[in-house]
Scaffold this motif. Sequence first.
Motif, short mmCIF file in Angstrom:
data_model
loop_
_atom_site.label_atom_id
_atom_site.label_comp_id
_atom_site.label_asym_id
_atom_site.label_seq_id
_atom_site.Cartn_x
_atom_site.Cartn_y
_atom_site.Cartn_z
N UNK A 6 0.83 -1.21 0.00
CA UNK A 6 0.00 0.00 0.00
C UNK A 6 0.86 1.25 0.00
N UNK A 7 2.16 1.08 0.13
CA UNK A 7 3.04 2.24 0.09
C UNK A 7 3.36 2.81 1.47
N UNK A 8 2.75 2.24 2.52
CA UNK A 8 3.06 2.74 3.88
C UNK A 8 4.50 2.37 4.22
N UNK A 22 2.38 4.64 -5.12
CA UNK A 22 2.12 3.22 -4.92
C UNK A 22 0.68 3.00 -4.45
N UNK A 23 0.20 3.93 -3.63
CA UNK A 23 -1.14 3.77 -3.05
C UNK A 23 -2.25 4.03 -4.07
N UNK A 24 -2.05 4.97 -4.96
CA UNK A 24 -3.15 5.44 -5.83
C UNK A 24 -3.91 4.34 -6.56
N UNK A 25 -3.22 3.40 -7.23
CA UNK A 25 -3.99 2.35 -7.91
C UNK A 25 -4.83 1.51 -6.94
N UNK A 26 -4.31 1.39 -5.72
CA UNK A 26 -5.05 0.62 -4.71
C UNK A 26 -6.33 1.35 -4.32
N UNK A 27 -6.24 2.67 -4.18
CA UNK A 27 -7.43 3.45 -3.83
C UNK A 27 -8.48 3.31 -4.93
N UNK A 28 -8.03 3.29 -6.18
CA UNK A 28 -8.97 3.12 -7.28
C UNK A 28 -9.63 1.75 -7.20
N UNK A 44 -14.50 -1.49 -5.65
CA UNK A 44 -15.05 -2.63 -4.92
C UNK A 44 -16.26 -2.25 -4.07
N UNK A 45 -16.52 -0.96 -3.91
CA UNK A 45 -17.70 -0.48 -3.17
C UNK A 45 -17.80 -1.12 -1.78
N UNK A 65 -5.44 7.91 2.83
CA UNK A 65 -5.78 7.84 1.41
C UNK A 65 -7.29 7.90 1.19
N UNK A 66 -8.02 7.16 2.01
CA UNK A 66 -9.48 7.13 1.85
C UNK A 66 -10.07 8.50 2.17
#
Lengths: 373, 483
Positions: A301-303, A318-324, A329-330, A348-349
């Motif tokens: 997650x980039x942490x 690194x995090x951005x694609x994960x946030x997307x 996934x709702x 990020x959220x």
Amino acid sequence: MTTEPPQPGPPAEGPGTGRGLFDKQQLDRCISCGFCLPACPTYSLTGDEASSPRGRITLMRALETGELPADDPTLAEESSYCLGCRACETVCPAGVEYGQLLEQWRDHQWSGPKRPWIVRLLTALVARPFLLRLQGLVRRHARPSGGGPADGPSLMLGCVERGLYPAVSRAALRLRPELNVPPGQGCCGALHAHNGDSATGKALAEELGRRLPGTLVTTAGGCAAHLAHHLGPDRVREFGDHLHREGHVPAGRVTVDGRPARVGLQDSCHLRNGLGVTRPPRELIAAVAEYVEVPGAGDCCGAAGTYAMLRPADSRAVLDPKLAALAEADLDFVVAVNPGCLRQLRQGLRRTGARARAVHLAELLALAEEDRT
Amino acid sequence: MTAHTERAAGRATPPSERTDTAAEGRTGELADALAALVGREHVRVEPGQLAAYARDATPLFHAPPDVVVFPGSTAEVAAVLRLATERGVPVVPRGAGSNLCAGTVALHGGVMLVLTRLNRVLEISPGELLARVQTGVTTAQLADAAGDAGLLYAPDPGSRTVSTVGGNVATCAGGLRGLKYGVTRNYVLGLEAVLPTGEIVRTGGRLWKDVAGYDLTRLLTGSEGTLAVITEVTVALLPKPADTGTGVAYFDSLADASRAVAAVIAAGVVPATLEFLDRKCIEAVEAFAGLGLRTDAGALLLFGDDGDPSVVAGNLSRIQEVCTAAGALEVTLAENVARADALLAARRCGLPALSRLGSLTILEDATVPRHRLAEMVGRIDEIAERHGLLIATFGHAGDGNLHPTCVVDPDDTGAVERAHQAFGEIFAAALALDGTITGEHGVGAAKLPYLADRLGDDQMALLRRIKHAFDPAGILNPGKLGS
């Protein structure tokens, strides 16, 4: 299987003095096949060999042989740019323990005046037990108690987590009241080991092993992997793994608006890649909610410990694609099993105004105890 | 540097002799000129950045380039090559650097042309059964994109998750499905490539049948980056087989397994996959993958087929019978796809898994006619024993393509020397059995010293004339094919 890491010496100077920094067997074990490339988050961002595990091992070799001077800027940059997520280890058929090599590299790279000030501050703070006790007075984590037999499993409070997320240890104790919470706990040393001071990292792990008898249960994936390396895997259990092995049966479900909550997971890299623990948290979530496998849940997650503070822009990339993927996934909740990941996901959220809330696994399971349906 | 690498490196100039002040000035000027073409952020000149590009996946070859450049388009590739030809600077094209023949080591310094930014799947055409991709797309990405459209990209190199399609074409990569489906060459319909002089050519096209002119597509396929830089590839796809199946047969020895291979083919069955591993390889792969393989057997044969379910089932059961009749200790079929995939994935990791046995792992690639496989295996064993070396052998048995792999201690220079001698003898043995010195890895710098033994002087001279026609300044990947 693992060998003693070499003790960090004085900073190497000039060509030829890098010899002995690395565990040579580990370096030699890499045959440059490149199977690690697709697993590496930084390589996938740059496509540059230097920011791949294979390229970094090539750089370590050049440092070791003196082909590159100790103060080469690429050595400094790449040892810092690496997240240390160890995803490369899981796909390495040759069994190179890259995480160990990175620790040895940073021992050299971040020694003496080259040590980032954030790292100095953090490692100095967490290595002082009285400061950790002070944290407990400000933010109420699980209080020292003697729930079970003295030689039974002990809950390790975790130096970062007890300060940032004291609710996690309270939730853990609520779920497993029989866990001991011994007073006077220190830091496990993972922070030091990952930030250029593996000797202190090892000493702190061993010291904690002496203070907490029996099995050490930790709610932090990073601490679990570090402790398991130094104390042996039999003495250390990550909390979800512990619940799983104890056959934990939840009392209720986690619901949102009367329906089962949609919950995803962010693996802790060190738990997943270092200890191979992937199923227990998923099964525990599935037992209390609707489990949703988010694509890339196993990707960093980039942490990455101090990384998010030292390199915020790279951490965010690194995090951005994960946030997307999380938005797609709702979810109602995304579960983390490590305090650094929890902090990263919450930030990020919040930044993206997402609906999902990030919680620790222990907190989610404790919610299920409240919602007895 | 060992005698072998000296011989292979040919006219390579040691880096220490290249880093005088004047050379540094020239390198700085070259880097500036390249930066003007592709952008400063896509040029690397720091020693550490160059050091990362000193190797590919070939042991014992190691030389940093002077500049690394990452072009973002075919036009930029052309501009870089034009500049290099004007200045007489060597250029080494590179994909993922996973080749095993030192094909992407900059033995003469110069520019490392890294093509990882050209990484888009441009087109999947189910109607025409083809795909068009940029050169830096990985083989697995192409296979996945084809799979999503219900199609199969048949070539299946062991390094598929890493290797690029451009690199596959440049080396004419083989793989695990070679027996039934052939190698990369059999699927390349057309190419876009840039000549060293900067001209962009498009060879072939989108047709199965097209015989107009010299087959430049085939000439560039397997040219190992010595004639042109491939920037785009059009490949043929196949309908995805309805079913796949995999099984494992255990034998007392690799020679027994080799005889079973001959028996399978003689029985009229040509499965997609027929791979074998000797005991040392089984142990290494098992240590990595933990599949429950029998490590007490002397060898195993991994077989697989795809197609209509009834055909697959029939072929697998026929192979089972033949192997049993050929003296197999045990034959089992994988009960499900996941298990079959795991077996194939483990086999792909044969080489890196072997490095668990020792630190320096030298893999080679020799091919003999299938009916002489058992003979070749015997010769390899004899050579290993005579030199006192650990040589494990695995390979694409169905193709007669062997990967004898020597594991030595890199600090034991005597053993490294003996390994080179042993491989020289192994190649000679392959040639004596009507085989060849490489079935799928390519020649590169590693096997250039042996190439004349395979081709003869006439063909070597013709190769050089072809090389000169494409690359008059001799800048493209010097020290490799055509040198």
